[in-house]
Write an enzyme that holds these catalytic residues in place. Structure first.
Site, mmCIF file in Angstrom:
data_model
loop_
_atom_site.group_PDB
_atom_site.id
_atom_site.type_symbol
_atom_site.label_atom_id
_atom_site.label_comp_id
_atom_site.label_asym_id
_atom_site.label_seq_id
_atom_site.Cartn_x
_atom_site.Cartn_y
_atom_site.Cartn_z
ATOM 1 N N GLU A 82 41.402 37.071 34.031
ATOM 2 C CA GLU A 82 42.723 36.529 33.376
ATOM 3 C C GLU A 82 42.977 35.486 34.226
ATOM 4 O OE1 GLU A 82 42.809 40.534 31.447
ATOM 5 O OE2 GLU A 82 43.180 39.418 29.444
ATOM 6 N N ALA A 110 43.588 44.384 36.739
ATOM 7 C CA ALA A 110 44.523 45.419 35.891
ATOM 8 C C ALA A 110 44.342 47.214 37.084
ATOM 9 C CB ALA A 110 44.965 45.549 34.166
ATOM 10 N N GLU A 163 36.220 45.146 30.212
ATOM 11 C CA GLU A 163 37.590 45.925 29.890
ATOM 12 C C GLU A 163 36.287 46.755 28.651
ATOM 13 O OE1 GLU A 163 37.975 43.056 30.151
ATOM 14 O OE2 GLU A 163 40.362 42.733 30.858
ATOM 15 N N GLY A 222 41.442 41.342 34.419
ATOM 16 C CA GLY A 222 42.735 40.794 34.971
ATOM 17 C C GLY A 222 43.234 39.512 35.504
#
Ligand code: COA
Length: 258
Positions: free
Chosen positions: A112, A64, A132, A109
């Protein structure tokens, strides 16, 4: 589309995230475009397999977009996670197989996003991780849920708690990816694999995806009920008659997606 490109050829839709200056990191626009593309693909009856990849040779998706993190409130963070989760769940709910062709960094992300795909193939230079914790936050686009479901709680917690990066070989050993190809051959090998998928019954694949995902998180007996229901439903199709008839007549099946 500004960033996410869609190409449809010979039954394969290739979705390419092209934001190379930021290693294809996911911002709101990328999520919007991914959503728009996956919604539009629901109406493309000729598309049999969807491939997601990143542009360039360095990164699939490096996560992200971190540049937004310092300024968002906890309530905005909740909405941020829900938005990414919704787009990734849309991808996962595709009735056609979705393959991640992981051509480089698949971090946060990006990892993911790969987890939300049904199958994952990596280039030799691919690197995976859920970093993260290094930023003082946690995975929010499904990593705490899909990673343990795919590779087991112990292995998932190793990645989620340490934030360490692993290479493609380790990812293969963990069951995080299905296979590894050279960077140069990644897309052609994935296409070859996709051709193999396209020779099978399309509705049978849809019902398989439905049964597998419906069973996740349920008891074995509930999962078996999901399977029996999907088995019943696939027997309502014309293709199942064609599949068995073609076998008995010793010829390849000509499935009609009906
Ligand atoms: N969000 C926003 N920008 C990102 C990004 C992300 N997740 N990942 C990389 N970028 C940007 C960098 O800020 C840099 O931009 P700039 O040139 O404008 O400064 C550009 O992409 C290139 O990245 P850079 O760090 O210079 O490349 P590198 O080869 O030295 O390192 C990584 C590559 C992937 C190891 C490193 O970029 C990284 O750790 N990225 C963050 C990964 C991450 O924590 N993801 C999870 C987010 S929750």
């Amino acid at each position: 589309m500004e960033i996410v490109k869609l190409e449809i050829e010979g039954g394969i839709a290739t979705v390419t995230i092209d934001r190379q200056s930021k290693l294809n990191a996911l911002n709101a626009l990328v999520l919007n475009e991914l959503e728009e593309i996956f919604l539009s693909l629901q109406d493309h009856s000729e598309v049999r397999v969807i491939v997601i990849t990143g542009a360039g040779e360095k990164s699939f998706v490096a996560g992200a977009d971190i540049s937004q993190f310092p300024s968002i409130s906890s309530e905005e963070a909740y909405a941020f996670a829900k938005r990414g989760q919704a787009v990734f769940s849309l991808i996962e709910s595709s009735t056609r197989p979705v393959i991640a062709a992981i051509n480089g960094f698949a971090l946060g992300g990006g990892c993911e996003l790969a987890l939300a795909c049904h199958l994952r193939f990596a280039a030799e230079n691919a690197m995976f991780g859920q970093p993260e914790v290094k930023l003082g936050v946690i995975a929010g686009y499904g990593g705490t849920q899909r990673l343990p479901r795919l590779i087991g709680k112990g292995r998932a917690l190793d990645l989620l708690l340490s934030g360490r990066m692993i290479n493609a070989d380790e990812a293969l050993k963990m069951g995080l990816v299905n296979d590894i190809f050279s960077q140069a051959e990644l897309l052609s090998k994935v296409e070859e694999y996709a051709q193999g998928l396209m020779a099978q019954g399309p509705l049978a694949q849809t019902f398989t995806l439905q049964a597998v995902y419906a069973g996740v998180g349920k008891s074995l007996s509930e999962g078996l009920e999901e399977e029996a229901s999907a088995f019943r439903d696939v027997f309502k199709t014309e293709d199942r008659i064609e599949g068995a008839t073609a076998f008995l007549e010793r010829r390849p099946a000509a499935f009609k997606n009906r």
